[in-house]
Design a protein around this motif. Sequence first.
Motif, PDB file in Angstrom:
ATOM      1  N   GLY A 195       0.584  -1.173  -0.446  1.00  0.00           N
ATOM      2  CA  GLY A 195       0.107  -0.333  -0.121  1.00  0.00           C
ATOM      3  C   GLY A 195       0.886   1.375  -0.170  1.00  0.00           C
ATOM      4  N   ALA A 196       0.252   2.501   0.174  1.00  0.00           N
ATOM      5  CA  ALA A 196       0.603   3.403   0.177  1.00  0.00           C
ATOM      6  C   ALA A 196      -0.246   4.718   0.776  1.00  0.00           C
ATOM      7  CB  ALA A 196       1.229   4.410  -1.372  1.00  0.00           C
ATOM      8  N   MET A 197       0.352   4.754   1.329  1.00  0.00           N
ATOM      9  CA  MET A 197      -0.377   6.306   2.561  1.00  0.00           C
ATOM     10  C   MET A 197      -0.406   7.662   1.857  1.00  0.00           C
ATOM     11  SD  MET A 197      -0.742   6.041   6.076  1.00  0.00           S
ATOM     12  CE  MET A 197       1.374   7.568   6.691  1.00  0.00           C
ATOM     13  N   ALA A 198      -1.514   8.238   1.257  1.00  0.00           N
ATOM     14  CA  ALA A 198      -1.242   9.374   1.314  1.00  0.00           C
ATOM     15  C   ALA A 198      -2.106  10.568   2.299  1.00  0.00           C
ATOM     16  CB  ALA A 198      -2.659   9.727   0.619  1.00  0.00           C
ATOM     17  N   VAL A 199      -1.127  11.257   2.912  1.00  0.00           N
ATOM     18  CA  VAL A 199      -1.541  11.995   4.181  1.00  0.00           C
ATOM     19  C   VAL A 199      -1.454  13.832   3.455  1.00  0.00           C
ATOM     20  CG1 VAL A 199       0.041  10.843   5.403  1.00  0.00           C
ATOM     21  CG2 VAL A 199       1.291  12.541   3.678  1.00  0.00           C
ATOM     22  N   TYR A 200      -2.665  14.297   4.231  1.00  0.00           N
ATOM     23  CA  TYR A 200      -3.850  15.241   4.378  1.00  0.00           C
ATOM     24  C   TYR A 200      -2.952  16.382   5.447  1.00  0.00           C
ATOM     25  CZ  TYR A 200      -5.866  12.465   0.684  1.00  0.00           C
ATOM     26  OH  TYR A 200      -5.943  12.476  -0.774  1.00  0.00           O
ATOM     27  N   ARG A 201      -2.647  17.669   5.769  1.00  0.00           N
ATOM     28  CA  ARG A 201      -2.134  18.531   6.326  1.00  0.00           C
ATOM     29  C   ARG A 201      -3.871  18.831   7.102  1.00  0.00           C
ATOM     30  NH1 ARG A 201       2.804  21.303   6.179  1.00  0.00           N
ATOM     31  NH2 ARG A 201       3.711  20.374   4.369  1.00  0.00           N
TER      32      ARG A 201
ATOM     33  N   PRO B  84      20.749   8.498   0.653  1.00  0.00           N
ATOM     34  CA  PRO B  84      20.992   7.672   1.511  1.00  0.00           C
ATOM     35  C   PRO B  84      20.707   7.376   3.245  1.00  0.00           C
ATOM     36  CG  PRO B  84      23.135   8.683   1.268  1.00  0.00           C
ATOM     37  CD  PRO B  84      22.033   9.712   1.335  1.00  0.00           C
ATOM     38  N   TYR B  85      20.162   5.913   3.294  1.00  0.00           N
ATOM     39  CA  TYR B  85      19.107   6.222   5.040  1.00  0.00           C
ATOM     40  C   TYR B  85      20.104   6.468   6.040  1.00  0.00           C
ATOM     41  CZ  TYR B  85      15.914   3.943   2.568  1.00  0.00           C
ATOM     42  OH  TYR B  85      15.076   3.192   1.904  1.00  0.00           O
ATOM     43  N   HIS B  86      20.029   7.469   6.750  1.00  0.00           N
ATOM     44  CA  HIS B  86      20.872   7.756   8.203  1.00  0.00           C
ATOM     45  C   HIS B  86      19.413   7.136   8.947  1.00  0.00           C
ATOM     46  CE1 HIS B  86      23.378   9.890   5.420  1.00  0.00           C
ATOM     47  NE2 HIS B  86      22.644  10.944   5.279  1.00  0.00           N
ATOM     48  N   ASP B  87      18.862   8.497   9.312  1.00  0.00           N
ATOM     49  CA  ASP B  87      17.494   8.268  10.908  1.00  0.00           C
ATOM     50  C   ASP B  87      16.196   7.917  10.556  1.00  0.00           C
ATOM     51  OD1 ASP B  87      20.147   8.078  12.535  1.00  0.00           O
ATOM     52  OD2 ASP B  87      19.696  10.029  13.612  1.00  0.00           O
ATOM     53  N   ALA B  88      16.137   8.606   9.466  1.00  0.00           N
ATOM     54  CA  ALA B  88      14.469   8.258   8.873  1.00  0.00           C
ATOM     55  C   ALA B  88      14.653   6.669   8.362  1.00  0.00           C
ATOM     56  CB  ALA B  88      14.681   9.450   7.982  1.00  0.00           C
ATOM     57  N   ARG B  89      13.116   6.733   8.532  1.00  0.00           N
ATOM     58  CA  ARG B  89      12.341   5.341   8.027  1.00  0.00           C
ATOM     59  C   ARG B  89      11.533   5.839   7.574  1.00  0.00           C
ATOM     60  NH1 ARG B  89      17.006   4.755   8.062  1.00  0.00           N
ATOM     61  NH2 ARG B  89      18.682   2.501   8.757  1.00  0.00           N
ATOM     62  N   LEU B  90      11.134   4.835   6.134  1.00  0.00           N
ATOM     63  CA  LEU B  90       9.416   4.893   6.043  1.00  0.00           C
ATOM     64  C   LEU B  90       9.108   2.967   6.059  1.00  0.00           C
ATOM     65  CD1 LEU B  90       8.997   7.294   4.275  1.00  0.00           C
ATOM     66  CD2 LEU B  90       7.969   7.773   5.782  1.00  0.00           C
ATOM     67  N   SER B  91       8.335   2.738   5.872  1.00  0.00           N
ATOM     68  CA  SER B  91       7.311   1.369   5.556  1.00  0.00           C
ATOM     69  C   SER B  91       6.935   1.766   4.467  1.00  0.00           C
ATOM     70  CB  SER B  91       6.583   0.898   7.207  1.00  0.00           C
ATOM     71  OG  SER B  91       5.564   1.624   6.848  1.00  0.00           O
ATOM     72  N   ARG B  92       6.202   1.964   3.522  1.00  0.00           N
ATOM     73  CA  ARG B  92       5.589   1.985   2.318  1.00  0.00           C
ATOM     74  C   ARG B  92       6.221   3.710   1.993  1.00  0.00           C
ATOM     75  NH1 ARG B  92       1.529  -0.346   4.983  1.00  0.00           N
ATOM     76  NH2 ARG B  92       2.880  -0.352   6.625  1.00  0.00           N
ATOM     77  N   MET B  93       4.994   3.680   0.922  1.00  0.00           N
ATOM     78  CA  MET B  93       5.535   5.148  -0.082  1.00  0.00           C
ATOM     79  C   MET B  93       4.367   6.129   0.381  1.00  0.00           C
ATOM     80  SD  MET B  93       6.217   4.288  -4.125  1.00  0.00           S
ATOM     81  CE  MET B  93       5.959   6.269  -4.887  1.00  0.00           C
ATOM     82  N   VAL B  94       4.870   7.087   1.358  1.00  0.00           N
ATOM     83  CA  VAL B  94       4.021   8.325   1.476  1.00  0.00           C
ATOM     84  C   VAL B  94       3.441   9.192   0.445  1.00  0.00           C
ATOM     85  CG1 VAL B  94       3.894   9.927   3.105  1.00  0.00           C
ATOM     86  CG2 VAL B  94       5.011   7.811   4.564  1.00  0.00           C
TER      87      VAL B  94
END
Length: 430
Positions: A151-157, A294-304
């Motif tokens: 899945g991908a998660m669409a986000v709204y402010r 490149p990956y530092h600290d931020a992580r995502l499990s799917r497309m946002v």
Amino acid sequence: MTETNVKPATGHTNSQKVVVIGAGIVGVNVGLALLGKGYDVTILDRGEPGMGASFGNAGGIAVSECAPVAMPGMIRNVPGWLMDPLGPLSVRWGYLPRMMPWLLRFLAASRKSRVEQIASNMAMLLNRAWDDYDPVLKNAGLADAVFKKHGAMAVYRSTESRKAAEYAIDLRRRNGIKLRDLTRDEVRDIEPDLAPIFACGVMEEDWGHVLDPFKIVTGIFKHFLDRGGKFKTANVSNFVFRDGKPRAAVTDEGDMITFDSVVIACGAWSKTLAKRLGSPVPLDTERGYNTTVPYHDARLSRMVVCADDSFVLSPLEMGIRVGGAVELGGLLAAPNYERAKALFAKGKEVLPKLKAEGGTEWMGFRPSMPDSTPVISKSPRHANTYFAFGHGHLGVTLGATTGRLVADLMATGEAPIDMTPYRINRFSGF
Ligand SMILES: Cc1cc2nc3c(=O)[nH]c(=O)nc-3n(C[C@H](O)[C@H](O)[C@H](O)COP(=O)(O)OP(=O)(O)OC[C@H]3O[C@@H](n4cnc5c(N)ncnc54)[C@H](O)[C@@H]3O)c2cc1C
């Protein structure tokens, strides 16, 4: 002109020579599908396979994106686009006069009745995308290179911006797309590294994404070669006609490459060759930008998908890719990487742990039709000519489906779906 893989084609049941021009995600899928029908297939590209738009895109298998780019009410935004060179949709002033015929058709496609039709036509392709991709990825040994259906998660402010998107969301639901509303807390639980600035979200259940868009093209290309397909480096500039039919591709070095049938799959550069084959078409480009860190600290499990600002965050193999937006500026203008930087700044607001160190910027040419609908078509002029381009924001998603449909059209003259909406001559006066 160089040639690789001169290994003799094996298992061909059909001695017909097919030339596919263009080795992006569309061309390699078309080549592979034609090989599967027993044709003797050669792919031509002026550069390395996969180095066009297919190289650095966001990698989404975005099967829920049946809504076109031009939506009802869009015309009200035109003055704003012209004023904001770093906004989600901008136009290069110098290119505006040349772009006008495309832009007028684009705005005409935003009429509600057209949008309803386009969404239904696109859903017909998108709803079969996984069924067409799965065997290709499996046979090419690439099944593990795709995050399938995370899945991908669409986000709204704000709830207001979610409300403003209601028509597009309802349109997709009515076309069989699975979408699930998410509360503020659910958004945070799913992606805890996102800034706490989102009022709600929508889970686009059936999306997937590839770990590296370039590796998918080169992986399918390698499989094509392993199965006996051939490749030549060649910049095609024209065709030789015999008895009124195209019979050979002419390269800019003056070489001739003969064929029984030809497929134009040159992405954003397909317009000139289509015209030389008697099919002028309103194809242009929506240039898109991104930055991959490149990956530092931020992580995502799917497309946002940051719906308010029209950009996406993709967690890929090599890092997080932040980008999107649309710049209408043709194929020749130099990239304006300020756009990539502006998108990255927005990305950092959304994902505060993102770090710019080690990042690379990229610009790609989406091959775009004014109605956000690809051309997957037999030529109305020549029985041995086919077109596969204009996939806009969805070329990765629709690569395998396009390959399957072109191969069916060529082998049997028929396809499992009605191909009328994707025909090359659907725009009158062109
Ligand atoms: C920022 C951005 C993000 C995107 N994100 C997504 C996404 O998440 N999901 C998705 O589905 N799509 C996405 N896309 C769209 C996708 O990248 C394109 O639709 C797709 O790559 C087009 O593939 P193609 O094979 O048609 O064209 P290309 O990959 O551009 O390939 C065309 C090939 O034709 C060759 N060629 C051109 N002219 C000639 C000639 N005369 N002779 C020989 N060879 C020639 C070129 O060298 C090139 O290799 C995105 C695009 C951008 C720019």
